[in-house]
Motif scaffolding. Structure first.
Motif, mmCIF file in Angstrom:
data_model
loop_
_atom_site.group_PDB
_atom_site.id
_atom_site.type_symbol
_atom_site.label_atom_id
_atom_site.label_comp_id
_atom_site.label_asym_id
_atom_site.label_seq_id
_atom_site.Cartn_x
_atom_site.Cartn_y
_atom_site.Cartn_z
ATOM 1 N N ARG A 53 0.853 -1.184 0.000
ATOM 2 C CA ARG A 53 0.000 0.000 0.000
ATOM 3 C C ARG A 53 0.889 1.234 0.000
ATOM 4 N NH1 ARG A 53 -4.596 -0.141 4.086
ATOM 5 N NH2 ARG A 53 -5.395 1.375 2.637
ATOM 6 N N GLU A 54 0.475 2.272 -0.699
ATOM 7 C CA GLU A 54 1.356 3.418 -0.905
ATOM 8 C C GLU A 54 0.857 4.721 -0.296
ATOM 9 O OE1 GLU A 54 2.456 3.560 -5.053
ATOM 10 O OE2 GLU A 54 3.559 1.679 -4.873
ATOM 11 N N HIS A 55 -0.185 4.678 0.519
ATOM 12 C CA HIS A 55 -0.686 5.909 1.141
ATOM 13 C C HIS A 55 0.237 6.367 2.270
ATOM 14 C CE1 HIS A 55 -2.124 2.725 3.745
ATOM 15 N NE2 HIS A 55 -2.231 3.644 4.701
ATOM 16 N N GLU A 56 0.059 7.607 2.674
ATOM 17 C CA GLU A 56 0.851 8.195 3.757
ATOM 18 C C GLU A 56 0.564 7.475 5.076
ATOM 19 O OE1 GLU A 56 1.574 12.713 5.372
ATOM 20 O OE2 GLU A 56 -0.457 12.196 4.769
ATOM 21 N N LEU A 57 1.609 7.261 5.873
ATOM 22 C CA LEU A 57 1.486 6.715 7.218
ATOM 23 C C LEU A 57 1.877 7.790 8.216
ATOM 24 C CD1 LEU A 57 3.294 3.289 6.699
ATOM 25 C CD2 LEU A 57 0.823 3.661 6.887
ATOM 26 N N LEU A 58 1.163 7.869 9.319
ATOM 27 C CA LEU A 58 1.463 8.850 10.357
ATOM 28 C C LEU A 58 1.406 8.182 11.724
ATOM 29 C CD1 LEU A 58 -0.742 11.750 8.961
ATOM 30 C CD2 LEU A 58 1.761 11.686 8.999
ATOM 31 N N ARG A 59 2.246 8.666 12.651
ATOM 32 C CA ARG A 59 2.231 8.209 14.027
ATOM 33 C C ARG A 59 2.474 9.407 14.935
ATOM 34 N NH1 ARG A 59 0.836 4.596 11.311
ATOM 35 N NH2 ARG A 59 1.398 2.391 11.410
ATOM 36 N N VAL A 60 1.760 9.421 16.063
ATOM 37 C CA VAL A 60 1.965 10.442 17.080
ATOM 38 C C VAL A 60 3.066 9.939 18.004
ATOM 39 C CG1 VAL A 60 0.917 11.711 18.992
ATOM 40 C CG2 VAL A 60 -0.434 11.201 16.943
ATOM 41 N N VAL A 61 4.042 10.793 18.270
ATOM 42 C CA VAL A 61 5.129 10.479 19.199
ATOM 43 C C VAL A 61 4.688 10.943 20.587
ATOM 44 C CG1 VAL A 61 7.549 10.864 19.773
ATOM 45 C CG2 VAL A 61 6.829 10.850 17.364
ATOM 46 N N CYS A 62 4.728 10.019 21.545
ATOM 47 C CA CYS A 62 4.283 10.336 22.901
ATOM 48 C C CYS A 62 5.381 10.068 23.915
ATOM 49 C CB CYS A 62 3.066 9.489 23.270
ATOM 50 S SG CYS A 62 1.623 9.790 22.240
ATOM 51 N N ASP A 63 5.416 10.888 24.947
ATOM 52 C CA ASP A 63 6.247 10.660 26.122
ATOM 53 C C ASP A 63 5.268 10.366 27.243
ATOM 54 O OD1 ASP A 63 8.246 10.586 28.048
ATOM 55 O OD2 ASP A 63 8.321 12.767 28.253
ATOM 56 N N GLY A 64 5.092 9.094 27.555
ATOM 57 C CA GLY A 64 4.012 8.704 28.453
ATOM 58 C C GLY A 64 2.694 8.971 27.738
#
Length: 180
Positions: A53-64
């Motif tokens: 699959r070629e769509h954009e991937l996103l992730r939120v970076v969390c500290d706790g």
């Protein structure tokens, strides 16, 4: 503990805040987006990594439980098995290693999924970002001359790349990271 989590539409104001920071405005030519548009991108980017699959991937970076940034993978090519990475750590959370830890984990995941080459583009004046990619083992591969138009300023864009065979991150697992 640093973690990456799938984003959701309610993360849109956080992302809008990242994009509005002075450092982001100085180094990136953003397309104006509404909170609804950002929310849609976040929801669409909240999927598992699948090489075909070629769509954009996103992730939120969390500290706790606290959101500290956003990382992404776009311009994904299943044929070439390459992907462009992005990272934005909030100004108030920089210089604490969050970007390195989050990207090490993200790099591992992408290489494990089958990507063979990762790359990033950086405004030539963004020295902190250049140092970050270098610290992660990326090599400066080229320059797109006057590629960015930030306001009325023409800015060179540097291209950094990392091959799976070169990756230090692919050979070690961060001990302070977990995916949620």
């Amino acid at each position: 503990m640093i973690s990456l989590r799938m984003p959701a539409a309610p993360d849109a104001p956080f992302w809008a805040g990242l994009r509005a920071e002075p450092s982001a405005q100085a180094f990136m030519p953003f397309v104006v987006s509404t909170l609804v548009q950002l929310g849609e991108r976040l929801v669409n980017g909240a999927t598992p990594i699948e090489l075909d699959r070629e769509h954009e991937l996103l992730r939120v970076v969390c500290d706790g439980d606290e959101r500290v940034g956003l990382i992404g993978a776009r311009q994904r090519s299943s044929t070439m098995r390459t992907v462009e990475l992005s990272v934005h750590i909030a100004e108030s959370h920089r210089r604490r290693g969050f970007g390195v830890l989050a990207l090490e984990a993200w790099i591992n995941e992408l290489f494990e999924a089958g990507y063979r080459r990762l790359w990033a583009t950086v405004s030539v004046d963004n020295h902190a970002s250049c140092a970050l990619w270098g610290r992660l083992g990326f090599t400066q591969e080229g320059v797109l001359r006057k590629h960015y138009l930030i306001g009325e300023r023409e800015v060179d864009q540097l291209i950094y790349g990392l091959l799976r065979s070169e990756s230090m991150a692919a050979q070690q697992s961060p001990t302070v990271f977990k995916e949620v």
